[in-house]
Scaffold this motif. Structure first.
Motif, PDB file in Angstrom:
ATOM      1  N   LEU A   1       0.825  -1.203   0.000  1.00  0.00           N
ATOM      2  CA  LEU A   1       0.000   0.000   0.000  1.00  0.00           C
ATOM      3  C   LEU A   1       0.858   1.251   0.000  1.00  0.00           C
ATOM      4  N   THR A   2       1.939   1.223   0.779  1.00  0.00           N
ATOM      5  CA  THR A   2       2.837   2.379   0.847  1.00  0.00           C
ATOM      6  C   THR A   2       3.474   2.640  -0.511  1.00  0.00           C
ATOM      7  N   VAL A   3       3.949   1.562  -1.166  1.00  0.00           N
ATOM      8  CA  VAL A   3       4.555   1.706  -2.488  1.00  0.00           C
ATOM      9  C   VAL A   3       3.543   2.241  -3.484  1.00  0.00           C
ATOM     10  N   ALA A   4       2.322   1.722  -3.425  1.00  0.00           N
ATOM     11  CA  ALA A   4       1.275   2.157  -4.354  1.00  0.00           C
ATOM     12  C   ALA A   4       0.966   3.635  -4.163  1.00  0.00           C
ATOM     13  N   ARG A   5       0.876   4.052  -2.883  1.00  0.00           N
ATOM     14  CA  ARG A   5       0.599   5.464  -2.627  1.00  0.00           C
ATOM     15  C   ARG A   5       1.709   6.346  -3.169  1.00  0.00           C
ATOM     16  N   ARG A   6       2.975   5.911  -2.984  1.00  0.00           N
ATOM     17  CA  ARG A   6       4.098   6.708  -3.477  1.00  0.00           C
ATOM     18  C   ARG A   6       4.068   6.824  -4.995  1.00  0.00           C
ATOM     19  N   LYS A   7       3.744   5.732  -5.657  1.00  0.00           N
ATOM     20  CA  LYS A   7       3.676   5.773  -7.112  1.00  0.00           C
ATOM     21  C   LYS A   7       2.559   6.694  -7.574  1.00  0.00           C
ATOM     22  N   ALA A   8       1.421   6.616  -6.874  1.00  0.00           N
ATOM     23  CA  ALA A   8       0.273   7.438  -7.257  1.00  0.00           C
ATOM     24  C   ALA A   8       0.579   8.915  -7.086  1.00  0.00           C
ATOM     25  N   SER A   9       1.428   9.231  -6.058  1.00  0.00           N
ATOM     26  CA  SER A   9       1.739  10.635  -5.813  1.00  0.00           C
ATOM     27  C   SER A   9       2.986  11.087  -6.543  1.00  0.00           C
ATOM     28  N   ALA A  10       3.589  10.198  -7.362  1.00  0.00           N
ATOM     29  CA  ALA A  10       4.825  10.558  -8.049  1.00  0.00           C
ATOM     30  C   ALA A  10       4.623  11.768  -8.951  1.00  0.00           C
ATOM     31  N   GLU A  11       3.518  11.801  -9.686  1.00  0.00           N
ATOM     32  CA  GLU A  11       3.213  12.971 -10.497  1.00  0.00           C
ATOM     33  C   GLU A  11       1.697  13.094 -10.618  1.00  0.00           C
ATOM     34  N   ALA A  12       1.179  14.217 -10.172  1.00  0.00           N
ATOM     35  CA  ALA A  12      -0.270  14.447 -10.197  1.00  0.00           C
ATOM     36  C   ALA A  12      -0.545  15.845 -10.718  1.00  0.00           C
ATOM     37  N   SER A  13      -1.651  16.000 -11.442  1.00  0.00           N
ATOM     38  CA  SER A  13      -2.051  17.303 -11.960  1.00  0.00           C
ATOM     39  C   SER A  13      -2.917  18.015 -10.936  1.00  0.00           C
ATOM     40  N   ARG A  14      -2.589  19.282 -10.708  1.00  0.00           N
ATOM     41  CA  ARG A  14      -3.334  20.078  -9.742  1.00  0.00           C
ATOM     42  C   ARG A  14      -3.584  21.468 -10.325  1.00  0.00           C
ATOM     43  N   THR A  15      -4.412  22.246  -9.674  1.00  0.00           N
ATOM     44  CA  THR A  15      -4.726  23.604 -10.118  1.00  0.00           C
ATOM     45  C   THR A  15      -4.652  24.556  -8.933  1.00  0.00           C
ATOM     46  N   ILE A  16      -4.098  25.744  -9.175  1.00  0.00           N
ATOM     47  CA  ILE A  16      -4.006  26.777  -8.141  1.00  0.00           C
ATOM     48  C   ILE A  16      -4.323  28.118  -8.794  1.00  0.00           C
ATOM     49  N   ASN A  17      -4.910  29.038  -8.061  1.00  0.00           N
ATOM     50  CA  ASN A  17      -5.180  30.378  -8.579  1.00  0.00           C
ATOM     51  C   ASN A  17      -3.952  31.261  -8.407  1.00  0.00           C
ATOM     52  N   VAL A  18      -3.417  31.717  -9.533  1.00  0.00           N
ATOM     53  CA  VAL A  18      -2.242  32.595  -9.530  1.00  0.00           C
ATOM     54  C   VAL A  18      -2.579  33.826 -10.342  1.00  0.00           C
ATOM     55  N   GLY A  19      -2.436  34.992  -9.751  1.00  0.00           N
ATOM     56  CA  GLY A  19      -2.710  36.217 -10.489  1.00  0.00           C
ATOM     57  C   GLY A  19      -4.173  36.329 -10.843  1.00  0.00           C
ATOM     58  N   GLN A  20      -4.448  36.329 -12.160  1.00  0.00           N
ATOM     59  CA  GLN A  20      -5.814  36.595 -12.610  1.00  0.00           C
ATOM     60  C   GLN A  20      -6.619  35.342 -12.956  1.00  0.00           C
ATOM     61  N   GLY A  21      -6.058  34.182 -12.748  1.00  0.00           N
ATOM     62  CA  GLY A  21      -6.814  32.994 -13.104  1.00  0.00           C
ATOM     63  C   GLY A  21      -6.172  31.717 -12.612  1.00  0.00           C
ATOM     64  N   PRO A  22      -6.794  30.559 -12.910  1.00  0.00           N
ATOM     65  CA  PRO A  22      -6.265  29.270 -12.460  1.00  0.00           C
ATOM     66  C   PRO A  22      -5.026  28.865 -13.241  1.00  0.00           C
ATOM     67  N   LEU A  23      -4.142  28.148 -12.570  1.00  0.00           N
ATOM     68  CA  LEU A  23      -2.915  27.649 -13.192  1.00  0.00           C
ATOM     69  C   LEU A  23      -2.819  26.161 -12.918  1.00  0.00           C
ATOM     70  N   CYS A  24      -2.705  25.377 -13.985  1.00  0.00           N
ATOM     71  CA  CYS A  24      -2.512  23.939 -13.844  1.00  0.00           C
ATOM     72  C   CYS A  24      -1.014  23.649 -13.709  1.00  0.00           C
ATOM     73  N   TYR A  25      -0.690  22.708 -12.851  1.00  0.00           N
ATOM     74  CA  TYR A  25       0.709  22.311 -12.701  1.00  0.00           C
ATOM     75  C   TYR A  25       0.784  20.828 -12.403  1.00  0.00           C
ATOM     76  N   ARG A  26       1.926  20.251 -12.663  1.00  0.00           N
ATOM     77  CA  ARG A  26       2.168  18.837 -12.381  1.00  0.00           C
ATOM     78  C   ARG A  26       3.080  18.744 -11.163  1.00  0.00           C
ATOM     79  N   LEU A  27       2.661  17.973 -10.199  1.00  0.00           N
ATOM     80  CA  LEU A  27       3.407  17.810  -8.951  1.00  0.00           C
ATOM     81  C   LEU A  27       4.080  16.450  -8.925  1.00  0.00           C
ATOM     82  N   GLN A  28       5.375  16.485  -8.726  1.00  0.00           N
ATOM     83  CA  GLN A  28       6.153  15.240  -8.667  1.00  0.00           C
ATOM     84  C   GLN A  28       6.899  15.181  -7.337  1.00  0.00           C
ATOM     85  N   ARG A  29       6.678  14.128  -6.591  1.00  0.00           N
ATOM     86  CA  ARG A  29       7.367  13.917  -5.320  1.00  0.00           C
ATOM     87  C   ARG A  29       8.660  13.138  -5.547  1.00  0.00           C
TER      88      ARG A  29
END
Length: 253
Positions: free
Chosen positions: A9-37
């Motif tokens: 389960l720990t290995v699976a969670r780490r793999k799942a979190s290795a790279e994930a797409s997220r969105t954050i509001n920066v400046g005047q609008g949303p910004l998509c980014y890829r998060l890699q642990r």
């Protein structure tokens, strides 16, 4: 369905979190980014052809990561706009006869089957780099190794030259492969230069060398820092502009 062991389960969670797409509001609008642990110690931000990529330590919280993005919001917006207006060049296909820029000249790549060696030949008409890979799959890797070796030799020479002008011992040199940073300086570990600078004219290389050496005396970009750069390399403004112009056309494969 049987439950997975805790370790799985720990290995699976780490793999799942290795790279994930997220969105954050920066400046005047949303910004998509890829998060890699990863096992890195700091949060790193890079812009590539897919947009913003964030590399963060496993222990970093999402709040810390997004605080870093917001702190660099202006830089991110600028780089994303540059990426849209100056799209990256297409990857090169390295074959016999491919030509690459090298310190303001052009080098011709020759390919011949061998035992993973390379050979530089310097002619008045222009340099030739002969690659002798064991297989066609090894060509790209062998080319990078040859260019890195050339970069280390040339950059060491330029560091020694400008360090003497500054009146300091030449610091330790290491090569980097960063996509958005051409050099860095540390009082403890020395100077890191991007090996891809070998594709640019010598005046551009000298500017980056002078820039990083100046940080040995001023770890900032204050007026005093730029006065040191100007003393070392009076034409730094033109070279800096040329670096910005050439950066988007830097070959890759």
């Amino acid at each position: 369905m049987p439950a997975l062991p805790e370790r799985s389960l720990t290995v699976a969670r780490r793999k799942a979190s290795a790279e994930a797409s997220r969105t954050i509001n920066v400046g005047q609008g949303p910004l998509c980014y890829r998060l890699q642990r990863s096992s890195r110690r700091t949060i790193g931000l890079t812009i590539d052809r897919h947009g913003l990529r964030v590399r963060a330590p496993q222990r970093a919280s999402l709040e810390e990561i997004e605080a870093a993005i917001l702190d660099h919001g202006q830089w991110i917006t600028k780089k994303l706009e540059e990426s849209r207006t100056n799209p990256p060049t297409e990857p090169l296909r390295i074959v016999d006869g491919t030509r690459l820029p090298l310190l303001g000249r052009s080098v011709t790549v020759r390919c011949a089957r061998g035992d993973n060696r390379w050979l530089w030949n310097w002619h008045s008409s222009g340099p030739t780099l002969t690659l002798c890979p064991r297989s066609s799959e090894a060509v790209s890797c062998l080319l990078e190794q040859a260019l890195r070796a050339q970069a280390r030799e040339r950059f060491t020479e330029r560091l020694a030259l400008y360090a003497a002008l500054l009146g300091v011992a030449a610091p330790r040199l290491s090569l980097s492969a960063a996509r958005t940073r051409w050099g860095s300086c540390s009082l403890r570990s020395g100077i890191r230069l991007n090996w891809r600078l070998i594709h640019f004219p010598l005046d551009v290389v000298d500017y980056v060398v002078a820039h990083e050496l100046a940080h040995l005396q001023e770890m900032n970009h204050s007026p005093r820092f730029w006065s040191i750069v100007a003393q070392l390399y009076p034409g730094y403004r033109d070279a800096r502009a040329e670096l910005k112009r050439l950066a988007g056309a830097c070959p890759h494969w």
